[in-house]
Scaffold this motif. Structure first.
Motif, PDB file in Angstrom:
ATOM      1  N   GLN A  46       0.846  -1.187   0.000  1.00  0.00           N
ATOM      2  CA  GLN A  46       0.000   0.000   0.000  1.00  0.00           C
ATOM      3  C   GLN A  46       0.880   1.234   0.000  1.00  0.00           C
ATOM      4  N   ILE A  47       0.628   2.140  -0.939  1.00  0.00           N
ATOM      5  CA  ILE A  47       1.437   3.340  -1.083  1.00  0.00           C
ATOM      6  C   ILE A  47       1.190   4.295   0.083  1.00  0.00           C
ATOM      7  N   THR A  48       2.280   4.734   0.707  1.00  0.00           N
ATOM      8  CA  THR A  48       2.196   5.731   1.772  1.00  0.00           C
ATOM      9  C   THR A  48       2.801   7.074   1.348  1.00  0.00           C
ATOM     10  N   THR A  49       3.733   7.037   0.393  1.00  0.00           N
ATOM     11  CA  THR A  49       4.339   8.259  -0.134  1.00  0.00           C
ATOM     12  C   THR A  49       4.530   8.101  -1.635  1.00  0.00           C
ATOM     13  N   LEU A  50       4.058   9.076  -2.399  1.00  0.00           N
ATOM     14  CA  LEU A  50       4.194   9.021  -3.854  1.00  0.00           C
ATOM     15  C   LEU A  50       5.619   9.359  -4.283  1.00  0.00           C
ATOM     16  N   PRO A  51       6.008   8.932  -5.495  1.00  0.00           N
ATOM     17  CA  PRO A  51       7.346   9.276  -5.996  1.00  0.00           C
ATOM     18  C   PRO A  51       7.505  10.792  -6.136  1.00  0.00           C
ATOM     19  N   SER A  52       8.747  11.245  -5.998  1.00  0.00           N
ATOM     20  CA  SER A  52       9.024  12.681  -6.194  1.00  0.00           C
ATOM     21  C   SER A  52       8.735  13.095  -7.625  1.00  0.00           C
ATOM     22  N   GLU A  59      -4.538   6.574 -11.191  1.00  0.00           N
ATOM     23  CA  GLU A  59      -4.644   5.514 -10.186  1.00  0.00           C
ATOM     24  C   GLU A  59      -3.468   5.499  -9.223  1.00  0.00           C
ATOM     25  N   LEU A  60      -2.466   6.338  -9.483  1.00  0.00           N
ATOM     26  CA  LEU A  60      -1.294   6.375  -8.623  1.00  0.00           C
ATOM     27  C   LEU A  60      -1.544   7.396  -7.507  1.00  0.00           C
ATOM     28  N   VAL A  61      -2.116   6.929  -6.397  1.00  0.00           N
ATOM     29  CA  VAL A  61      -2.484   7.799  -5.285  1.00  0.00           C
ATOM     30  C   VAL A  61      -2.074   7.140  -3.975  1.00  0.00           C
ATOM     31  N   VAL A  62      -1.908   7.956  -2.944  1.00  0.00           N
ATOM     32  CA  VAL A  62      -1.644   7.424  -1.609  1.00  0.00           C
ATOM     33  C   VAL A  62      -2.816   6.550  -1.184  1.00  0.00           C
ATOM     34  N   GLY A  63      -2.515   5.356  -0.675  1.00  0.00           N
ATOM     35  CA  GLY A  63      -3.542   4.410  -0.271  1.00  0.00           C
ATOM     36  C   GLY A  63      -3.798   3.312  -1.286  1.00  0.00           C
ATOM     37  N   ALA A  64      -3.345   3.523  -2.524  1.00  0.00           N
ATOM     38  CA  ALA A  64      -3.517   2.488  -3.541  1.00  0.00           C
ATOM     39  C   ALA A  64      -2.647   1.272  -3.208  1.00  0.00           C
ATOM     40  N   ILE A  65      -3.148   0.090  -3.543  1.00  0.00           N
ATOM     41  CA  ILE A  65      -2.420  -1.147  -3.273  1.00  0.00           C
ATOM     42  C   ILE A  65      -1.922  -1.731  -4.583  1.00  0.00           C
ATOM     43  N   TRP A  66      -0.612  -2.007  -4.612  1.00  0.00           N
ATOM     44  CA  TRP A  66       0.027  -2.543  -5.812  1.00  0.00           C
ATOM     45  C   TRP A  66       0.561  -3.940  -5.545  1.00  0.00           C
ATOM     46  N   ARG A  67       0.294  -4.835  -6.474  1.00  0.00           N
ATOM     47  CA  ARG A  67       0.890  -6.168  -6.425  1.00  0.00           C
ATOM     48  C   ARG A  67       2.340  -6.055  -6.888  1.00  0.00           C
ATOM     49  N   CYS A  68       3.265  -6.587  -6.074  1.00  0.00           N
ATOM     50  CA  CYS A  68       4.701  -6.434  -6.353  1.00  0.00           C
ATOM     51  C   CYS A  68       5.427  -7.764  -6.236  1.00  0.00           C
ATOM     52  N   HIS A  69       6.593  -7.797  -6.844  1.00  0.00           N
ATOM     53  CA  HIS A  69       7.556  -8.847  -6.553  1.00  0.00           C
ATOM     54  C   HIS A  69       8.831  -8.149  -6.078  1.00  0.00           C
ATOM     55  N   ASP A 259      -7.397   2.358  10.049  1.00  0.00           N
ATOM     56  CA  ASP A 259      -7.820   3.375   9.087  1.00  0.00           C
ATOM     57  C   ASP A 259      -7.156   3.062   7.752  1.00  0.00           C
ATOM     58  N   PRO A 260      -7.893   2.520   6.786  1.00  0.00           N
ATOM     59  CA  PRO A 260      -7.286   2.116   5.510  1.00  0.00           C
ATOM     60  C   PRO A 260      -6.571   3.253   4.788  1.00  0.00           C
ATOM     61  N   SER A 261      -6.924   4.491   5.094  1.00  0.00           N
ATOM     62  CA  SER A 261      -6.280   5.617   4.428  1.00  0.00           C
ATOM     63  C   SER A 261      -5.038   6.098   5.148  1.00  0.00           C
ATOM     64  N   ASP A 262      -4.762   5.553   6.354  1.00  0.00           N
ATOM     65  CA  ASP A 262      -3.606   6.003   7.129  1.00  0.00           C
ATOM     66  C   ASP A 262      -3.051   4.834   7.931  1.00  0.00           C
ATOM     67  N   LEU A 263      -2.034   4.181   7.370  1.00  0.00           N
ATOM     68  CA  LEU A 263      -1.444   3.030   8.047  1.00  0.00           C
ATOM     69  C   LEU A 263      -0.710   3.431   9.310  1.00  0.00           C
ATOM     70  N   GLY A 264      -0.397   4.716   9.470  1.00  0.00           N
ATOM     71  CA  GLY A 264       0.289   5.192  10.661  1.00  0.00           C
ATOM     72  C   GLY A 264      -0.557   5.089  11.916  1.00  0.00           C
ATOM     73  N   LYS A 265      -1.854   4.843  11.747  1.00  0.00           N
ATOM     74  CA  LYS A 265      -2.749   4.715  12.904  1.00  0.00           C
ATOM     75  C   LYS A 265      -2.785   3.300  13.460  1.00  0.00           C
ATOM     76  N   GLY A 266      -1.979   2.418  12.881  1.00  0.00           N
ATOM     77  CA  GLY A 266      -1.883   1.066  13.421  1.00  0.00           C
ATOM     78  C   GLY A 266      -2.839   0.095  12.763  1.00  0.00           C
ATOM     79  N   GLY A 267      -2.798  -1.113  13.248  1.00  0.00           N
ATOM     80  CA  GLY A 267      -3.645  -2.160  12.705  1.00  0.00           C
ATOM     81  C   GLY A 267      -3.268  -3.501  13.293  1.00  0.00           C
ATOM     82  N   ILE A 268      -3.813  -4.545  12.724  1.00  0.00           N
ATOM     83  CA  ILE A 268      -3.571  -5.911  13.183  1.00  0.00           C
ATOM     84  C   ILE A 268      -2.977  -6.719  12.040  1.00  0.00           C
ATOM     85  N   ILE A 269      -1.876  -7.403  12.314  1.00  0.00           N
ATOM     86  CA  ILE A 269      -1.329  -8.353  11.340  1.00  0.00           C
ATOM     87  C   ILE A 269      -1.832  -9.736  11.732  1.00  0.00           C
ATOM     88  N   ASP A 270      -2.593 -10.349  10.861  1.00  0.00           N
ATOM     89  CA  ASP A 270      -3.101 -11.694  11.108  1.00  0.00           C
ATOM     90  C   ASP A 270      -2.314 -12.661  10.235  1.00  0.00           C
TER      91      ASP A 270
END
Length: 353
Positions: A46-52, A59-69, A259-270
């Protein structure tokens, strides 16, 4: 001669990797994100900071989820890792180029006796147990050990409190861990997702933190997560009538944000249920450091090579146990874990004492 060539080759490879890293660091087209799901060789970030240097892409926005290798030569990655990744806008895929600094990392040995990361940058390890299946106290002690060694705050949660009347012996276990927690800085709370007991207390404890839930299968981890985060949609299962043990339901490691729009607010890893947790890679001193009340007695035994067996002459730990100052079963957990590590056994199955 072969060994010398091999060493030189390793140095050349290392220099090449460092040069490649320096070249990539100068690139302003990398996005920063957090790994939120792990699917073996593929990861969701999940993108937290966009490229400079921002490409023209809606579709390239903060909060978007990209499949990566991941790029070759990176360490093994895991859910919770902060990474930088390049973007293939045509294929809609990313490639992870850098792993950010980890402030904590929980690991476990895999079936091939290699240490595998379980979750990164975790603040709290929520250790869930229940009246049914019967609490495996040596597994709880293992998780307390892992939390201590990795600088992660443990929190014990006795779930399914609605079953306590049917299993009154579990009250003694709760009391023992409450007393231990009062002395060594962790809390024990009692919950029920069925009766909604103390779920707000649990939510308060983990608010603003990145937590990982651990415990035997069937203790209600997924049910608790579903109650705290109704959008999580974690699958659940019932206790096996034959074995009285839980059945594994979680199959993919996922970060479930508050908060799906702000990962800095924490969450649960299952993560997939862990009923077996090997400690073969730890030394006896490492293991002892995870038993606060017992490590305080180190050096007081009559003999320096004391094995802390119940019949060991002059053992300070068993003297303290006989005086009611420490729990005998905690000494037994300690010695069994040290013996397991000494024998090199990986992922030993804990008994449910």
């Amino acid at each position: 001669m072969t060994l010398i060539r091999r060493r030189k080759l390793t140095k050349r490879q290392t220099r090449q990797i460092e040069q490649n890293q320096e070249q990539i660091q100068d690139d302003d087209t990398l996005a920063t994100g957090v790994i939120v799901s792990h699917f073996g060789k593929q990861l969701d970030v999940q993108i937290t900071t966009l490229p400079s240097v921002l490409p023209n892409d809606d579709e390239l926005v903060v909060g978007a989820i990209w499949r990566c290798h991941a790029r070759t030569n990176l360490p093994m990655l895991t859910t919770g890792d902060t990474v930088k990744f390049s973007l293939d806008l045509t294929a809609r895929l990313g490639r992870i180029e850098f792993l950010g600094e980890r402030h904590t990392l929980i690991t476990r040995p895999d079936r091939y006796n290699k240490v595998k990361p379980v979750a990164a940058n975790v603040d709290m390890l929520v250790i869930v147990f229940a009246p049914l299946p019967k609490p495996a106290v040596n597994l709880i002690d293992r998780y307390l050990l892992i939390a201590r060694l990795n600088g992660v705050q443990p929190l014990l949660v006795l779930n399914k409190s609605d079953l306590l009347d049917q299993h009154p012996d579990v009250n003694q276990i709760i009391q023992e861990y409450q007393e231990l927690g009062n002395s060594y800085g962790f809390d024990v709370i009692i919950t029920s997702s069925t009766n909604q007991d103390n779920l707000s207390t649990l939510a308060t404890h983990i608010d603003g933190k990145l937590s990982i839930f651990a415990g035997q299968s069937g203790v209600g981890k997924s049910s608790l997560i579903n109650t705290i985060l109704p959008t999580a949609n974690q699958s659940t299962n019932v206790i096996s009538a034959g074995s009285q043990l839980g059945q594994h339901t979680t199959t993919t490691s996922r970060l479930l944000p508050y908060d799906p729009s702000d990962l800095g607010k924490g969450g649960i890893i299952d993560t997939p249920g862990i009923r077996e947790y090997g400690i073969w890679h730890l030394s006896a001193d490492d293991i002892l450091a995870g038993f606060d009340e017992l490590s305080a007695l180190i050096g007081e035994c009559q003999f320096r090579d004391c094995n802390h067996a119940q019949n060991a002459k002059g053992c300070a730990m068993w003297a303290a146990a006989n005086a009611g100052k420490v729990l005998p079963r905690r000494i037994e957990s300690l010695t069994s874990l040290i013996e397991e590590a000494k024998n090199g056994t990986s992922a030993a199955k804990p008994s449910a004492k």
